[in-house]
Scaffold this active site. Structure first.
Site, PDB file in Angstrom:
ATOM      1  N   ALA A   1     104.407 -75.081 -40.766  1.00  0.00           N
ATOM      2  CA  ALA A   1     105.550 -75.894 -40.331  1.00  0.00           C
ATOM      3  C   ALA A   1     106.147 -75.329 -39.050  1.00  0.00           C
ATOM      4  O   ALA A   1     105.917 -74.174 -38.692  1.00  0.00           O
ATOM      5  CB  ALA A   1     106.608 -75.947 -41.425  1.00  0.00           C
TER       6      ALA A   1
ATOM      7  N   LEU B   1     110.480 -71.072 -42.967  1.00  0.00           N
ATOM      8  CA  LEU B   1     109.621 -72.238 -42.756  1.00  0.00           C
ATOM      9  C   LEU B   1     108.189 -71.802 -43.023  1.00  0.00           C
ATOM     10  O   LEU B   1     107.793 -70.689 -42.658  1.00  0.00           O
ATOM     11  CB  LEU B   1     109.743 -72.748 -41.319  1.00  0.00           C
ATOM     12  N   ASP B   2     107.409 -72.665 -43.644  1.00  0.00           N
ATOM     13  CA  ASP B   2     106.010 -72.354 -43.909  1.00  0.00           C
ATOM     14  C   ASP B   2     105.271 -72.060 -42.607  1.00  0.00           C
ATOM     15  O   ASP B   2     105.671 -72.512 -41.526  1.00  0.00           O
ATOM     16  CB  ASP B   2     105.327 -73.516 -44.624  1.00  0.00           C
ATOM     17  N   LEU B   3     104.174 -71.335 -42.727  1.00  0.00           N
ATOM     18  CA  LEU B   3     103.355 -70.994 -41.563  1.00  0.00           C
ATOM     19  C   LEU B   3     102.899 -72.246 -40.822  1.00  0.00           C
ATOM     20  O   LEU B   3     102.887 -72.291 -39.581  1.00  0.00           O
ATOM     21  CB  LEU B   3     102.135 -70.178 -42.014  1.00  0.00           C
TER      22      LEU B   3
END
Length: 300
Positions: A41, A37-39
């Site tokens: 997100a 997951l993106d930072l």
């Protein structure tokens, strides 16, 4: 330890750091995850422990659900709040327009992944190349949107929140940009939360950064109690229960036949209340793709 941990990754913490925390609790076990997951997100990040790592590929193929909020009026270079604004527009869609656009994106659609992504280009992560201002192309891909709904709309903040049920490989940041363009506007993601991956849901997840225990042993006991069985991710795959003789043949790589059993592209065998192997069944003959070997108590 063998099983799954339904981890909830908070916003602002990298997936790598979240996985490192899990490793600190299960130092002797192999650890794997099912996609980062993106930072910026947050949300569900299933972690495979021990023998469960052999089933990561199955969970990666599962559908996922996200709730995301689009900020209309601007576009950023990363597609989210972390990037810098590169374009602006005065065209802001209405609530009815945001609602009516949903059906256009349901089904099989083509996406071009963002340049700020973890995709590898000739062995190098795309986001690293983008940060170095190097030119490169990202090939389009086909993904499936099973459902897309508008949850709420705020004309004051110029934001719309959606929930999407989608296939693997879907980039929500790209989806948000494409929705905005379809509405003759510009937009980027300001909030992104993954609420489901296969059987793993937000409601049943554990945030390991919020465990209130006085000792490590207490915290470890809490985390361990939240783990699911290895085979829990196979709830929609046929199963055959076998005896000790068949189990021994499977472990030794010997052929096993099952009378009067239908062919299956994917099936798993159960022995001693645990998954023994996963594979295919053709002409009553089982061919394994993964065999599971559990350590006995006390084994290193």
């Amino acid at each position: 330890m063998d099983g799954w941990l339904n981890l909830y990754k908070p916003r602002g913490i990298s997936s790598a750091k979240a996985v490192a925390v899990v490793k600190s609790y299960f130092k002797k076990s192999r650890i794997g995850h099912t996609g980062t997951l993106d930072l910026e997100a947050e949300g569900v990040l299933p972690i495979a422990i021990g023998q469960a790592t052999k089933l990561v590929s199955i969970l990666i193929n599962s559908s996922k659900e996200y709730i995301f909020t689009i900020q209309f009026g601007s576009q950023t270079d990363t597609g989210d709040l972390a990037g810098k604004i590169i374009k602006k527009t005065d065209i802001i869609p209405t609530e009815d327009e945001c609602l009516n656009v949903c059906h256009k994106f349901v089904g099989i659609i083509k996406q071009i992944p963002p340049i700020y992504s973890a995709l590898k280009i000739n062995g190098v992560r795309a986001y690293k190349l983008a940060r170095q201002n190097k030119e490169f192309e990202v090939n389009p891909r086909f993904i499936t949107i099973y459902d897309l709904k508008l949850l709420c709309y705020d004309s004051h903040t110029k934001r719309a929140t959606y929930v999407v049920n989608c296939s693997k490989g879907t980039y929500v940041r790209t989806l948000a940009e494409d929705i905005s363009l379809s509405l003759h506007s510009l937009g980027f993601v300001v909030e992104l939360r993954r609420t489901r991956v296969g059987i793993f849901t937000e409601e049943n997840s554990i945030n390991m950064f919020n465990i209130n225990c006085k000792t490590f042993d207490e915290a470890h006991a809490v985390v361990k109690s939240k783990c699911l069985k290895v085979e829990d991710v196979l709830d929609d795959i046929p199963v055959l229960e076998v005896d000790e003789l068949v189990a021994q043949k499977i472990r030794y790589g010997q052929q096993c036949d099952f009378d009067k059993v239908e062919n299956h592209d994917q099936i798993w065998l159960k022995y001693d209340n645990k998954i023994l192997a996963i594979g295919s069944l053709s002409d009553e003959s089982f061919k394994s793709s993964r065999v599971f070997n559990y350590k006995k108590d006390g084994e290193e």
